[in-house]
Design a protein around this motif. Structure first.
Motif, PDB file in Angstrom:
ATOM      1  N   LYS A   5       0.774  -1.402  -0.088  1.00 23.83           N
ATOM      2  CA  LYS A   5      -0.089   0.073   0.146  1.00 23.83           C
ATOM      3  C   LYS A   5       0.869   1.345   0.024  1.00 23.83           C
ATOM      4  CE  LYS A   5      -3.562   2.305   2.503  1.00 23.83           C
ATOM      5  NZ  LYS A   5      -4.452   2.228   3.591  1.00 23.83           N
ATOM      6  N   LYS A  12       0.089  -4.193  -7.579  1.00 25.51           N
ATOM      7  CA  LYS A  12      -1.044  -4.471  -6.658  1.00 25.51           C
ATOM      8  C   LYS A  12      -1.375  -5.594  -7.064  1.00 25.51           C
ATOM      9  CE  LYS A  12      -0.227  -0.608  -4.000  1.00 25.51           C
ATOM     10  NZ  LYS A  12       1.003  -0.404  -4.776  1.00 25.51           N
ATOM     11  N   ASN A  13      -1.043  -6.812  -6.927  1.00 27.39           N
ATOM     12  CA  ASN A  13      -1.237  -8.156  -7.445  1.00 27.39           C
ATOM     13  C   ASN A  13      -0.922  -9.257  -6.717  1.00 27.39           C
ATOM     14  OD1 ASN A  13      -2.654  -9.698  -9.721  1.00 27.39           O
ATOM     15  ND2 ASN A  13      -0.548 -10.317  -9.760  1.00 27.39           N
ATOM     16  N   ILE A  45      -6.532  -8.358   2.590  1.00 27.39           N
ATOM     17  CA  ILE A  45      -6.123  -7.680   1.411  1.00 27.39           C
ATOM     18  C   ILE A  45      -7.325  -6.751   1.137  1.00 27.39           C
ATOM     19  CG2 ILE A  45      -6.116  -8.030  -1.057  1.00 27.39           C
ATOM     20  CD1 ILE A  45      -4.920 -10.851  -0.496  1.00 27.39           C
ATOM     21  N   LEU A  49      -5.807  -3.066   1.097  1.00 24.72           N
ATOM     22  CA  LEU A  49      -5.698  -2.421  -0.378  1.00 24.72           C
ATOM     23  C   LEU A  49      -6.959  -2.103  -1.047  1.00 24.72           C
ATOM     24  CD1 LEU A  49      -2.884  -5.218  -1.459  1.00 24.72           C
ATOM     25  CD2 LEU A  49      -2.683  -2.584  -0.612  1.00 24.72           C
ATOM     26  N   CYS A  53      -6.483  -4.340  -5.609  1.00 29.88           N
ATOM     27  CA  CYS A  53      -5.476  -5.287  -5.826  1.00 29.88           C
ATOM     28  C   CYS A  53      -5.994  -6.561  -6.589  1.00 29.88           C
ATOM     29  CB  CYS A  53      -4.961  -5.893  -4.334  1.00 29.88           C
ATOM     30  SG  CYS A  53      -3.927  -7.031  -4.381  1.00 29.88           S
ATOM     31  N   GLN A 160      -2.284  -4.296 -11.442  1.00 29.61           N
ATOM     32  CA  GLN A 160      -2.969  -5.534 -11.072  1.00 29.61           C
ATOM     33  C   GLN A 160      -2.738  -6.755 -12.031  1.00 29.61           C
ATOM     34  OE1 GLN A 160      -4.478  -2.457 -11.399  1.00 29.61           O
ATOM     35  NE2 GLN A 160      -4.416  -1.898  -9.321  1.00 29.61           N
TER      36      GLN A 160
END
Length: 200
Positions: A5, A12-13, A45, A49, A53, A160
């Motif tokens: 973050k 963001k995956n 998660i 996020l 994400c 992502q």
């Protein structure tokens, strides 16, 4: 998750294999987690996020002794998470594994394939849902290569791990481009470039 973050240069995956939504099957697979533990990770998660994400999965259809109820628990897990991507397989014996040594492969092949088809169909539905969420948004895309379908377009990926295609214009491979998402398929976002910065 907090580190992801905090820093924009971390994608963001998250690939978070599930294998099954059934605690009974997870135990037979000798997995060290339960359905409840897994769902708690998903909640973490999402809470840290948000929906920013991407989450991908592995699923196995037709593990030995799997019942229709076990299979429905897997589909229900998928409905809860709505994964961005998935890697899905029908079970087959792998020599040397505990399952091959101790568990009889007793699920008929036609049942395995039917359940796998249902898992794949579910994933396609969810992937369409996830790509549609980006419509109208502007995303940062790393240019990777020329699009397979049109040599006038670039193909790249978002943070992502979603594929985006957009006109080549002034951009080059390695550029980070802000792309306005105007359309989508179940697998690909379609947009137009707005601005860019050279990669370092």
């Amino acid at each position: 998750l907090y580190t992801m973050k905090k820093y924009d240069n971390i994608c963001k995956n998250i690939h978070l294999p599930a294998q099954s939504g059934s605690n009974r099957i997870l135990e037979l697979m000798n997995r060290s987690y339960t359905r409840e533990w897994y769902l708690d990770r998903i909640k973490s998660i999402r809470s840290i996020l948000g929906d920013d994400c991407g989450i991908s999965q592995d699923m196995i259809a037709g593990f030995p002794t799997e019942t229709e109820e076990d299979h429905q628990e897997t589909l229900a897990l998928m409905d809860y998470v709505k994964y961005h991507f998935g890697y899905m397989y029908a079970y087959s014996e792998r020599p040397g594994t505990l399952a091959a040594k101790k568990i009889v492969d007793d699920v008929p092949e036609e049942v395995k394939q039917k359940r796998l088809s249902e898992i794949i169909a579910k994933q396609r539905e969810h992937r369409q849902f996830r790509t549609a969420e980006y419509l109208g948004k502007t995303l940062c895309v790393l240019v990777e290569k020329t699009s397979k379908k049109f040599d006038t377009q670039w193909s790249g990926r978002t943070s992502q791990n979603t594929v985006v295609v957009f006109p080549k214009e002034k951009y080059q491979i390695g550029d980070f481009v802000d792309v306005k998402i105007e359309n989508c398929t179940s697998a690909t976002l379609i947009g137009s470039g707005l601005d860019y910065s050279k990669s370092i």
